[in-house]
Design a protein around this motif. Structure first.
Motif, PDB file in Angstrom:
ATOM      1  N   UNK A   1      28.433 144.173 122.198  1.00 52.74           N
ATOM      2  CA  UNK A   1      27.642 143.750 121.032  1.00 52.74           C
ATOM      3  C   UNK A   1      28.204 144.414 119.778  1.00 52.74           C
ATOM      4  N   UNK A   2      28.025 143.764 118.637  1.00 47.24           N
ATOM      5  CA  UNK A   2      28.701 144.198 117.418  1.00 47.24           C
ATOM      6  C   UNK A   2      28.335 145.626 117.011  1.00 47.24           C
ATOM      7  N   UNK A   3      27.068 145.994 117.156  1.00 42.65           N
ATOM      8  CA  UNK A   3      26.655 147.355 116.769  1.00 42.65           C
ATOM      9  C   UNK A   3      27.417 148.394 117.580  1.00 42.65           C
ATOM     10  N   UNK A   4      27.512 148.164 118.883  1.00 41.76           N
ATOM     11  CA  UNK A   4      28.269 149.071 119.740  1.00 41.76           C
ATOM     12  C   UNK A   4      29.738 149.061 119.361  1.00 41.76           C
ATOM     13  N   UNK A   5      30.256 147.878 119.099  1.00 41.06           N
ATOM     14  CA  UNK A   5      31.672 147.725 118.788  1.00 41.06           C
ATOM     15  C   UNK A   5      32.060 148.505 117.542  1.00 41.06           C
ATOM     16  N   UNK A   6      31.232 148.453 116.502  1.00 39.99           N
ATOM     17  CA  UNK A   6      31.542 149.153 115.263  1.00 39.99           C
ATOM     18  C   UNK A   6      31.578 150.664 115.465  1.00 39.99           C
ATOM     19  N   UNK A   7      30.597 151.185 116.190  1.00 41.94           N
ATOM     20  CA  UNK A   7      30.524 152.624 116.454  1.00 41.94           C
ATOM     21  C   UNK A   7      31.728 153.070 117.277  1.00 41.94           C
ATOM     22  N   UNK A   8      32.027 152.288 118.293  1.00 46.15           N
ATOM     23  CA  UNK A   8      33.138 152.609 119.185  1.00 46.15           C
ATOM     24  C   UNK A   8      34.474 152.515 118.457  1.00 46.15           C
ATOM     25  N   UNK A   9      34.640 151.461 117.680  1.00 44.24           N
ATOM     26  CA  UNK A   9      35.911 151.236 116.994  1.00 44.24           C
ATOM     27  C   UNK A   9      36.223 152.352 116.006  1.00 44.24           C
ATOM     28  N   UNK A  10      35.198 152.862 115.363  1.00 46.37           N
ATOM     29  CA  UNK A  10      35.394 153.956 114.416  1.00 46.37           C
ATOM     30  C   UNK A  10      36.048 155.152 115.098  1.00 46.37           C
ATOM     31  N   UNK A  11      35.615 155.440 116.353  1.00 53.63           N
ATOM     32  CA  UNK A  11      36.213 156.566 117.081  1.00 53.63           C
ATOM     33  C   UNK A  11      37.585 156.190 117.639  1.00 53.63           C
ATOM     34  N   UNK A  12      37.694 155.004 118.226  1.00 55.15           N
ATOM     35  CA  UNK A  12      38.964 154.619 118.855  1.00 55.15           C
ATOM     36  C   UNK A  12      40.094 154.532 117.842  1.00 55.15           C
ATOM     37  N   UNK A  13      39.768 154.287 116.600  1.00 53.85           N
ATOM     38  CA  UNK A  13      40.802 154.242 115.566  1.00 53.85           C
ATOM     39  C   UNK A  13      41.446 155.607 115.329  1.00 53.85           C
ATOM     40  N   UNK A  14      40.826 156.646 115.833  1.00 57.17           N
ATOM     41  CA  UNK A  14      41.389 157.989 115.720  1.00 57.17           C
ATOM     42  C   UNK A  14      42.391 158.283 116.839  1.00 57.17           C
ATOM     43  N   UNK A  15      42.479 157.370 117.794  1.00 57.53           N
ATOM     44  CA  UNK A  15      43.345 157.546 118.965  1.00 57.53           C
ATOM     45  C   UNK A  15      44.569 156.649 118.836  1.00 57.53           C
ATOM     46  N   UNK A  16      45.757 157.221 119.068  1.00 55.65           N
ATOM     47  CA  UNK A  16      46.974 156.403 119.019  1.00 55.65           C
ATOM     48  C   UNK A  16      47.370 155.847 120.380  1.00 55.65           C
ATOM     49  N   UNK A  17      46.763 156.337 121.467  1.00 52.89           N
ATOM     50  CA  UNK A  17      47.021 155.772 122.796  1.00 52.89           C
ATOM     51  C   UNK A  17      46.616 154.304 122.806  1.00 52.89           C
ATOM     52  N   UNK A  18      47.437 153.459 123.409  1.00 51.64           N
ATOM     53  CA  UNK A  18      47.140 152.031 123.434  1.00 51.64           C
ATOM     54  C   UNK A  18      45.927 151.748 124.319  1.00 51.64           C
ATOM     55  N   UNK A  19      44.928 151.071 123.763  1.00 54.53           N
ATOM     56  CA  UNK A  19      43.730 150.672 124.505  1.00 54.53           C
ATOM     57  C   UNK A  19      43.487 149.194 124.202  1.00 54.53           C
ATOM     58  N   UNK A  20      43.624 148.362 125.204  1.00 51.83           N
ATOM     59  CA  UNK A  20      43.411 146.917 125.048  1.00 51.83           C
ATOM     60  C   UNK A  20      41.914 146.662 124.970  1.00 51.83           C
ATOM     61  N   UNK A  21      41.455 146.223 123.803  1.00 51.98           N
ATOM     62  CA  UNK A  21      40.010 146.056 123.583  1.00 51.98           C
ATOM     63  C   UNK A  21      39.415 144.981 124.497  1.00 51.98           C
TER      64      UNK A  21
END
Length: 458
Positions: free
Chosen positions: A317-337
């Motif tokens: 869901x979008x609310x979860x996605x926004x919160x998660x994406x904010x953190x994952x953007x700090x990671x350079x390891x490849x993560x296929x969304x």
């Protein structure tokens, strides 16, 4: 050592003129080994950093002996997942199974994880490792060791072999069965096993092993490899079990194992006399600096088919996605969304090779990234162990000699105002000599400790 009379008589028959050498081996000190996690550190770097006296185990590429007076499990490098403590002969089976990145691999009786962690390293984050143990408590220890080693592409299962077969028939490229056994090869290492042997000896375990190996054989693809091992000398549990599979399933054939000068051949005369059984390997404590072990490598005839990727469409869901994406953007390891799944509050990164396995008892499916709590994301211990220091945008690096390193592992709050960081607030990846240990949250030079409570230094 007070060895059972029936065991002694059988060993005399098996070893003949070597029996006295075997008995004298009980007077030798047991050997201690550690296996380096080459996904986290090279052998050259480890040899430079290692604080213990070590020397190479000659038949294990990443294995070392260490002095039994040392305590490598009480060292920050152990908590960084840089090595696994394992008896030298027990390192051999996983080293002899040719696992390649992208394979689907089953470790049938995996706890506590000595072999599963090595198989996972060989996958290099590609493919899938299914690590199973029928005991729930042992499976929990298995999960911890897999997470400590930083292996992301896992499915940690707590099932019987027949239940797994209903989901995984002809699914795996490689299978390892380190079978439950009577443990005769470990009598020197742990004399208490002798009393267990007297209660449940070779006949008990041979029946169990034959059920397991036949079911596992059906889970192997045509063209795949199955490695069977035990830590016992019993012919019923070793050559006898292998011959049982060969009699039951004509698709299987024995394959020569990569040898070493101290390895002994299998003993056909202890089973039905088939010369093929000489392709098995026996490790004897009077011939090598290790305890006893048995191995057999089997090939399933036929042409191997490639597994397709999981086509499940995970939705966040979008609310979860926004919160998660904010953190994952700090990671350079490849993560296929496309392979991120949210279950309740928990967020998982699922292997592309995972199937729909509804109804299977499991402890972990994929990498636990963390939890979404009250409009914030909290990263998991498992994610910290998967990352390299260079893959997060702000780290706190401590020297192994800094007393704050052990304080962190004990769960204490730290003053880190003297350490330069890229972000002055928020989540930090805490490292020892640039090897991740876990998470902390920084505010005004004080690090709030987020190290996993159940992993803390005792």
């Amino acid at each position: 050592m007070n060895l059972p009379e029936s065991f002694v008589n059988r060993m005399k028959e098996i070893l003949e003129e070597e029996y006295d050498d075997y008995i004298r081996s009980y007077d030798n000190q047991r050997m201690y080994g550690l296996r380096v996690n080459t996904s986290k550190i090279s052998l050259e770097e480890f040899e430079k950093l290692c604080p213990f006296e070590i020397h190479k185990i000659p038949w294990i590429p990443n294995g070392y002996y260490y002095n039994g007076n040392e305590h490598p499990a009480k060292h920050p490098y152990y908590y960084a997942g840089m090595y696994y403590l394992q008896e030298p002969s027990a390192m051999t089976p996983a080293s002899r199974l040719d696992v390649q990145p992208g394979d689907t691999v089953l470790d049938m009786c995996a706890a506590p994880g000595g072999k599963a962690t090595e198989l996972g390293i060989k996958l290099k984050g590609e493919g899938l490792l299914v690590a199973n143990d029928i005991s729930n408590s042992r499976a929990k220890a298995l999960l911890k060791n897999i997470e400590l080693f930083g292996i992301p592409n896992v499915f940690v299962v707590n099932e019987t072999a027949d239940k797994l077969l209903t989901y995984f028939e002809e699914y795996f490229d490689k299978i390892l069965i380190d079978a439950p056994c009577s443990g005769e090869g470990m009598f020197r290492k742990d004399p208490s096993i002798i009393s267990s042997w007297e209660k449940n000896g070779p006949k008990f375990y041979a029946k169990l092993q034959r059920e397991i190996i036949v079911q596992a054989a059906r889970m192997l693809k045509p063209g795949g490899l199955l490695l069977y091992s035990t830590c016992t000398f019993s012919p019923e549990e070793n050559e006898g079990t292998i011959q049982y599979l060969l009699d039951q399933d004509a698709q299987f054939e024995l394959v020569e194992l990569k040898g070493y000068e101290g390895f002994d051949n299998g003993r056909p005369e202890l089973a039905n006399g088939s010369k093929e059984l000489s392709k098995c390997v026996r490790i004897w404590p009077h011939k090598m600096e290790a305890e006893g072990h048995f191995m057999a490598l089997l090939h399933k005839k036929g042409e191997m088919q490639v597994n397709g990727f999981n086509d499940t469409n995970y939705k966040i869901v979008k609310a979860d996605s926004d919160i998660l994406e904010e953190f994952l953007n700090r990671i350079s390891m490849e993560i296929d969304r496309n392979y991120i799944e949210v279950k309740g509050q928990r967020v998982f990164y699922i292997s592309k090779y995972m199937k729909n396995l509804r109804g299977v008892r499991f402890l972990r499916s994929g990498l636990l990234l963390g939890e979404i709590k009250k409009n914030r994301f909290e990263p998991s211990q498992a994610l910290a162990m998967v990352l390299k220091a260079t893959e997060f945008d702000s780290i706190i690096n401590l020297s192994v000699n800094d007393n704050r390193t052990v304080k962190y592992l004990k769960g204490e709050t730290l003053d880190v105002s003297d350490i330069a960081v890229k972000r002055n607030t928020g989540w930090q990846l805490v490292c020892v000599d640039y090897h991740p240990l876990g998470w902390g949250k920084l505010s005004n030079g004080t690090l709030k400790n987020k190290y996993n409570v159940s992993w803390r230094w005792q």
